[in-house]
Design an enzyme around this catalytic site. Structure first.
Site, PDB file in Angstrom:
ATOM      1  N   LYS A 293       0.849  -1.334   0.046  1.00 12.06           N
ATOM      2  CA  LYS A 293       0.089  -0.089   0.019  1.00 12.06           C
ATOM      3  C   LYS A 293       0.923   1.316   0.174  1.00 12.06           C
ATOM      4  O   LYS A 293       2.139   1.147   0.451  1.00 12.06           O
ATOM      5  CB  LYS A 293      -0.828   0.035   1.214  1.00 12.06           C
ATOM      6  CG  LYS A 293      -1.959  -0.859   1.214  1.00 12.06           C
ATOM      7  CD  LYS A 293      -2.819  -1.013   2.663  1.00 12.06           C
ATOM      8  CE  LYS A 293      -3.801  -1.665   2.709  1.00 12.06           C
ATOM      9  NZ  LYS A 293      -5.038  -1.564   1.821  1.00 12.06           N
ATOM     10  N   ARG A 367     -10.606 -11.387   1.858  1.00  8.95           N
ATOM     11  CA  ARG A 367     -11.226 -12.588   1.159  1.00  8.95           C
ATOM     12  C   ARG A 367     -10.668 -13.727   1.310  1.00  8.95           C
ATOM     13  O   ARG A 367     -11.192 -15.008   1.335  1.00  8.95           O
ATOM     14  CB  ARG A 367     -11.730 -12.174  -0.087  1.00  8.95           C
ATOM     15  CG  ARG A 367     -10.497 -11.796  -0.977  1.00  8.95           C
ATOM     16  CD  ARG A 367     -10.875 -11.326  -2.207  1.00  8.95           C
ATOM     17  NE  ARG A 367     -10.870  -9.633  -2.187  1.00  8.95           N
ATOM     18  CZ  ARG A 367     -11.109  -8.679  -2.969  1.00  8.95           C
ATOM     19  NH1 ARG A 367     -11.373  -8.933  -3.978  1.00  8.95           N
ATOM     20  NH2 ARG A 367     -10.881  -7.535  -2.504  1.00  8.95           N
TER      21      ARG A 367
HETATM   22  N1  BES Z   1      -8.258  -3.604   4.443  1.00 10.26           N
HETATM   23  C1  BES Z   1      -8.379  -3.268   3.155  1.00 10.26           C
HETATM   24  C2  BES Z   1      -9.817  -2.579   2.647  1.00 10.26           C
HETATM   25  C3  BES Z   1      -9.882  -1.540   3.485  1.00 10.26           C
HETATM   26  C4  BES Z   1      -9.576  -0.050   2.943  1.00 10.26           C
HETATM   27  C5  BES Z   1     -10.147  -1.150   4.766  1.00 10.26           C
HETATM   28  C6  BES Z   1      -9.953   1.139   3.440  1.00 10.26           C
HETATM   29  C7  BES Z   1     -10.495   0.054   5.502  1.00 10.26           C
HETATM   30  C8  BES Z   1     -10.275   1.158   4.670  1.00 10.26           C
HETATM   31  C9  BES Z   1      -8.415  -4.702   2.088  1.00 10.26           C
HETATM   32  O1  BES Z   1      -7.534  -5.618   2.577  1.00 10.26           O
HETATM   33  C10 BES Z   1      -7.751  -3.944   0.847  1.00 10.26           C
HETATM   34  O2  BES Z   1      -6.588  -3.818   0.639  1.00 10.26           O
HETATM   35  N2  BES Z   1      -8.690  -3.968  -0.137  1.00 10.26           N
HETATM   36  C11 BES Z   1      -8.270  -3.508  -1.358  1.00 10.26           C
HETATM   37  C12 BES Z   1      -8.574  -4.685  -2.360  1.00 10.26           C
HETATM   38  C13 BES Z   1      -8.160  -4.310  -3.941  1.00 10.26           C
HETATM   39  C14 BES Z   1      -6.705  -4.740  -4.002  1.00 10.26           C
HETATM   40  C15 BES Z   1      -8.712  -5.397  -4.810  1.00 10.26           C
HETATM   41  C16 BES Z   1      -8.608  -2.409  -1.806  1.00 10.26           C
HETATM   42  O3  BES Z   1      -9.971  -2.212  -1.276  1.00 10.26           O
HETATM   43  O4  BES Z   1      -8.225  -1.622  -2.271  1.00 10.26           O
HETATM   44 MN    MN Z   2      -5.495  -5.541   1.854  1.00 11.18          MN
END
Ligand code: BES
Ligand code: MN
Ligand code: ZN
Length: 511
Positions: A293, A367
């Site tokens: 990230k 997931r």
């Molecule tokens: N934990 C994150 C989602 C999230 C984002 C929670 C903002 C709380 C606030 C999750 O694991 C994630 O990173 N999801 C990605 C998925 C993508 C890579 C398909 C996302 O939402 O960007």
């Molecule tokens: Mn994630």
């Protein structure tokens, strides 16, 4: 905060501050505000009369007016808390109003507070019955308990501004009403304590709350309330064939935790009776892994275990409320880290169910852990599944911070869940996960990919989970936008919200 329910005239209560609610009776937009107190205590009404008539207080939602040494009232101070228009009055305004009263007291160092039970009897007939006794009592105690904490836990110069004692003062009325109030109060206190327990978990930074520590806290809670609890780690994941959960965990030096908590109703679960499965995403820190990230806001990812915390909190309340249904909670906890041992984009993992997943993005890890958690819950006998997860940023984009994204593969389970929301006061918005979305997670090499890209990101994430719920009735709560309160509200501090605990508990109680 020591919270108690007392019956009597609010005017006779000795306290640092007595809060009383007011609504605005004005109907049209242009009419002058017409504030009225929701109390039948003549003394309390008398003390506030002059100020209400002055026109400076309009009883708008969360508006407050503090009076010192109110005449004819034993309390040192009288706080009037506005709830907005009378015709829009519901118990949800009471919840916020109670939180507002407690949060008003804190920075002023007022240690003991009383709140007068709102009485819609004080209004004309057409406004009555918007406040059923039991729900009102629940909303009062929940609003106050949820409003009380401040999340400055690790400040070395932390000032103790806690409210020490809170009295909710209801009129001594007829029997059914006082019993309803008492029951609502007791339930509300139980559920709010469970929600605050969940919030304390979410509040902890990732270096304190590792998967192992989450497991220890769950085990401790289960011991306190009489639930059985097992905590497993990597060896068990391998033994069970949880290839997806293990893949997420393998990049961290912190071992994963598979937490299983079980509530069995008195006399055991009847043959053929439903068994409810509560599955939580417990990523104690989500760096994104190799698909790392950006630095900005990555610190927020300590709350990526809020789904797990919601389930642990719900189990605490369930143990106390003793519903007549068996409940099994499976929490999948790991840290998502980049490392030489970490899983990579392009990897293919085999889940416990036998289905295979091609990893497109290691940041879509929630997931993955849930795919094994949902399947495992079924092997433990669960006939109905619910999961909670801070699953996607896409859900935040779609619904913002006010509604949790909800998904279901079965209309009956959704209807049951909806039935509990009036009591819980939490907001959920159903999004689709019909089979025509399945194309979004097609893989060339495996059964599915773990990321469907930007379009409908919350939905494609749900579609993957749906593959693992399969034929079992299932609800999925994407709480990414609602688990953390970014901006302090008059009734709610900045920080973890404990979202979904109350609604999950109500859902369980409806079986
Ligand atoms: N934990 C994150 C989602 C999230 C984002 C929670 C903002 C709380 C606030 C999750 O694991 C994630 O990173 N999801 C990605 C998925 C993508 C890579 C398909 C996302 O939402 O960007
Ligand atoms: Mn994630
Ligand atoms: Zn995550």
């Amino acid at each position: 905060m020591k919270t108690s329910l007392v019956f009597g005239d609010a005017a006779a209560i000795s306290t640092g501050m007595l809060a009383v609610f007011a609504v605005d009776l004005a109907v049209s937009k242009d009419a002058a505000a017409h504030p009225v107190l929701l109390t039948t205590s003549d003394s309390v009404a008398g003390a506030a009369e002059k100020f209400l008539a002055s026109g400076e207080f309009k009883a708008a939602a969360c508006e407050t007016l503090l009076l010192h040494a109110p005449a004819g009232v034993k309390a040192e101070r009288l706080l009037i808390v506005g709830l907005g228009k009378a015709k829009k009055l519901t118990v949800q305004e009471i919840r916020k109003g109670a939180g507002t009263a407690v949060r008003f007291a804190k920075p002023r160092g007022i240690r003991d507070v009383a709140i007068a039970f709102p009485e819609d009897r004080a209004l004309s007939d057409e406004h009555m019955d918007s406040l059923p006794c039991k729900r009102t009592a629940r909303a009062l105690v929940e609003g106050a308990e949820i409003g009380e904490p401040d999340w400055d836990t690790y400040k070395s110069n932390r000032k103790d501004l806690n409210v020490w004692s809170l009295q909710l003062v209801a009129r001594n009325g007829d029997r059914p009403a006082t019993e309803e109030i008492q029951r609502g109060f007791d339930e509300g206190l139980t559920v709010a304590e469970a929600q605050n327990f969940a919030r304390r978990l979410v509040n902890e930074p990732g270096n304190v709350l590792t998967p192992t520590v989450l497991g220890e806290r769950a085990r401790w809670m289960c011991g306190e309330v009489g639930l059985t609890c097992e905590v497993h780690s990597m060896a068990k994941l391998k033994e069970l064939g949880m290839g997806a959960f293990a893949a997420v965990a393998q990049g961290s030096n912190e071992p994963p935790a598979l937490i299983v908590m079980t509530y069995t109703p008195e006399g055991g679960a009847a043959e053929g009776a439903p068994v409810l499965g509560l599955v939580g995403k417990g990523i104690t820190f989500d760096t994104g892994g190799i698909s790392i990230k950006p630095a900005e806001n990555m610190d927020k990812m300590k709350y990526d275990m809020a789904g797990a915390a919601a389930m642990i909190g719900a189990m605490k309340a369930i143990a106390a409320l003793k519903p007549k249904v068996k409940v099994v909670s499976v929490v999948c906890s790991a840290e998502n880290m980049p490392d030489g041992k970490a899983f990579k984009p392009g990897d293919v993992v085999t889940t416990m169910s036998g289905k295979t997943i091609e990893i497109i993005n290691t940041d879509a890890e929630g997931r993955l852990v849930l795919s094994d958690g949902l399947h495992y819950a079924k092997t433990l006998g669960c006939t109905h599944l619910i999961d909670a997860a801070t699953l996607t940023g896409a859900c935040v984009v779609a619904l913002g911070y006010l509604n949790v994204g909800a998904f279901a593969n079965d209309d009956a389970i959704w209807a049951t869940f909806l039935g509990g929301l009036e009591d819980s006061g939490e907001k959920f918005w159903r999004l689709p996960c019909t089979d025509d979305y399945k194309d979004g997670i097609k893989s060339q090499i495996a059964d599915m990919v773990n990321s469907g890209g930007r379009a409908g990101g919350a939905i494609t994430a749900a579609m993957l989970l749906k593959e693992f719920a399969d034929e079992t009735p299932w609800l999925h709560l994407d709480i990414a936008g609602c688990a953390w309160n970014e901006e302090a509200k008059p009734w709610l501090p900045k920080g973890p919200t404990g979202i979904a605990v109350r609604s999950i508990v109500e859902w369980v109680r409806s079986y």
